[in-house]
Motif scaffolding. Sequence first.
Motif, short mmCIF file in Angstrom:
data_model
loop_
_atom_site.label_atom_id
_atom_site.label_comp_id
_atom_site.label_asym_id
_atom_site.label_seq_id
_atom_site.Cartn_x
_atom_site.Cartn_y
_atom_site.Cartn_z
N ASP A 31 23.12 -13.69 36.22
CA ASP A 31 22.28 -14.31 35.28
C ASP A 31 22.55 -15.41 34.72
O ASP A 31 21.47 -16.15 34.21
CB ASP A 31 21.72 -13.05 34.50
N ASP A 32 23.66 -15.84 34.36
CA ASP A 32 24.05 -17.17 33.61
C ASP A 32 23.72 -18.49 34.70
O ASP A 32 24.84 -19.06 34.31
CB ASP A 32 25.51 -16.99 33.02
N VAL A 33 22.98 -18.54 35.44
CA VAL A 33 22.69 -19.57 36.15
C VAL A 33 21.34 -20.01 36.09
O VAL A 33 20.30 -19.11 36.31
CB VAL A 33 23.12 -19.40 37.71
N SER A 34 20.70 -21.07 35.95
CA SER A 34 19.60 -21.76 35.81
C SER A 34 18.91 -21.26 37.06
O SER A 34 19.34 -21.49 38.31
CB SER A 34 19.68 -23.15 35.52
N GLU A 35 17.29 -20.97 37.09
CA GLU A 35 16.71 -20.88 38.12
C GLU A 35 16.75 -22.01 39.16
O GLU A 35 16.59 -21.63 40.55
CB GLU A 35 15.38 -20.63 37.72
N SER A 36 16.68 -23.23 38.76
CA SER A 36 16.54 -24.33 39.57
C SER A 36 17.94 -24.52 40.40
O SER A 36 18.12 -24.75 41.60
CB SER A 36 16.37 -25.76 38.93
N ARG A 108 8.57 -2.01 32.48
CA ARG A 108 9.78 -1.55 31.92
C ARG A 108 11.12 -1.73 32.57
O ARG A 108 12.18 -1.56 31.95
CB ARG A 108 9.76 -0.38 31.21
N VAL A 109 11.16 -1.83 33.92
CA VAL A 109 12.24 -1.58 34.74
C VAL A 109 13.20 -2.84 34.72
O VAL A 109 12.54 -4.07 34.58
CB VAL A 109 11.76 -1.29 36.11
N ASP A 110 14.34 -2.97 34.71
CA ASP A 110 15.43 -3.91 34.80
C ASP A 110 15.34 -4.11 36.24
O ASP A 110 16.01 -3.70 36.91
CB ASP A 110 16.64 -3.67 34.36
N HIS A 111 14.57 -5.57 36.43
CA HIS A 111 14.45 -5.70 38.14
C HIS A 111 15.96 -6.33 38.66
O HIS A 111 15.94 -6.04 40.02
CB HIS A 111 13.53 -6.67 38.21
N ASP A 112 16.80 -6.92 37.88
CA ASP A 112 18.01 -7.13 38.33
C ASP A 112 18.62 -5.95 38.67
O ASP A 112 19.45 -6.00 39.94
CB ASP A 112 18.72 -8.09 37.43
N ILE A 133 2.90 -8.03 40.60
CA ILE A 133 4.06 -8.31 41.17
C ILE A 133 4.37 -9.56 39.99
O ILE A 133 3.33 -10.59 40.04
CB ILE A 133 4.21 -8.97 42.52
N THR A 134 5.49 -9.72 39.26
CA THR A 134 5.91 -10.76 38.33
C THR A 134 6.93 -11.74 39.13
O THR A 134 7.52 -11.37 40.01
CB THR A 134 6.31 -10.25 37.01
N THR A 135 7.26 -12.94 38.42
CA THR A 135 8.25 -13.87 38.88
C THR A 135 9.50 -13.44 38.65
O THR A 135 10.20 -13.37 39.70
CB THR A 135 7.75 -15.30 38.04
N ALA A 136 9.87 -12.60 37.74
CA ALA A 136 10.97 -11.75 37.31
C ALA A 136 11.33 -10.72 38.71
O ALA A 136 12.50 -10.94 39.10
CB ALA A 136 11.10 -10.92 36.28
N PRO A 153 -2.33 -6.63 46.48
CA PRO A 153 -1.63 -7.17 45.02
C PRO A 153 -2.77 -7.07 44.12
O PRO A 153 -3.96 -7.30 44.48
CB PRO A 153 -1.10 -8.46 45.36
N LEU A 154 -2.22 -6.66 42.74
CA LEU A 154 -3.29 -6.74 41.95
C LEU A 154 -3.24 -7.91 40.94
O LEU A 154 -4.07 -8.01 39.82
CB LEU A 154 -2.78 -5.59 40.72
N ASN A 155 -2.50 -8.89 41.64
CA ASN A 155 -2.69 -10.06 40.74
C ASN A 155 -2.45 -11.30 41.67
O ASN A 155 -1.91 -11.00 42.90
CB ASN A 155 -1.52 -10.00 39.52
N PRO A 156 -3.02 -12.59 41.42
CA PRO A 156 -2.48 -13.70 42.12
C PRO A 156 -1.18 -13.86 42.27
O PRO A 156 -0.36 -13.63 41.34
CB PRO A 156 -3.10 -14.68 41.13
N PRO A 157 -0.55 -14.48 43.35
CA PRO A 157 0.90 -14.79 43.51
C PRO A 157 1.34 -15.59 42.30
O PRO A 157 0.82 -16.59 42.01
CB PRO A 157 0.92 -15.82 44.71
N PRO A 158 2.68 -15.01 41.77
CA PRO A 158 3.35 -15.95 40.70
C PRO A 158 3.86 -17.14 41.23
O PRO A 158 3.87 -17.32 42.64
CB PRO A 158 4.27 -14.93 40.01
N PRO A 159 4.41 -18.07 40.50
CA PRO A 159 5.08 -19.25 41.00
C PRO A 159 6.17 -18.93 42.01
O PRO A 159 6.78 -18.10 41.52
CB PRO A 159 5.86 -20.13 39.76
#
Length: 343
Positions: A31-36, A108-112, A133-136, A153-159
């Motif tokens: 996890d210690d890497v930026s998303e970009s 509440r789930v740790d998705h990683d 569905i979330t970005t995470a 899906p219950l929400n619009p697509p996240p980024p």
Amino acid sequence: MTSSTKPVLATVAAIAGVSAPTVSKVINGRDDVSESTRLRVQAALDKVGYRSPVQRRARTSGPAMIDLVVGVHDGAYSMEILRGILDYAVSVDVDVVVSSHTPNKLARVDHDEWAQRMLESGRTGIIFVTSEITTAQVTAFAKRGIAVMVIDPLNPPPPGGFNSVGATNWAGGKAAAEHLLDLGHERIAFFGGPALAECSVARLHGYLAALMGRGIASRPEYIFDGAFNRESGAEATRKVLALTKPPTAIFAASDTIALGVLEVARQYGLRVPEDLSLVGFDGTPLAEQTLPRLTSVAQPLREMGRAALRGVIRLSRGEQLDSAHTELATELVVRDSTAPLIR
């Protein structure tokens, strides 16, 4: 790290413009890497066709395994989706692991950790049914090469988005309302699901378009958000029947919502369809089992399940889909719960 891996990491590092240790972190899901940076490295890994040892084992040891997560507990709807998925899974030698997660549990789930467990146990993809569905979530699965597909899906697509399968909800909502309008009803209520659920919003907009097309103003007191369950339909029905001018017809955004309408109508001594016409949505077996039989907008639920599994299998193989969202046609099935307005 083996000596044969080092040249690949060096190549990927050069393409992405990062260090080899950074590439190693991305490969191992750190996890210690930026998303970009992670996205740049993942693009470089894809370019050279690299898969980690865990990923290679997951894709070569026995039948492919797909997780299926059901978010909304609508038994009839979920069972039809599941039948479609399982029918297709048998034909293509894919194992499906079914689990159930409420919206609160998913949050509440740790998705990683979840994604890493899936990878290590050989899962190649995951299908979510009526979930938010979330970005995470998308990021956790994507960086491990696990394909994601969402049904309704219950929400619009996240980024970054996700791939999804649904039905022509807007057209189905319009067809339901137009059917009631053709029968002479103008005071038509709409009982929806969660306020931000994309499928429910599309059905509402179809209903509103039908009213507008006939020059009939919508009534805010006739429109309710809720949940895709019997209790929501019952609560909304009690509220509209208490109005000075109650509706003569109701469009329920799911068959289970319609069950609640029927329940309260009986309690109030109202006859369906003589006193109150009712249209549901989904076209589940419930529509044939109610009394009277329910007029409903039928979704091709089994085909939606098959389409989702086909899509997630293709994605897990690194293939591109023709479209990020697939819509299958709905059909209004007229039964016994609607009738011409008696003036």
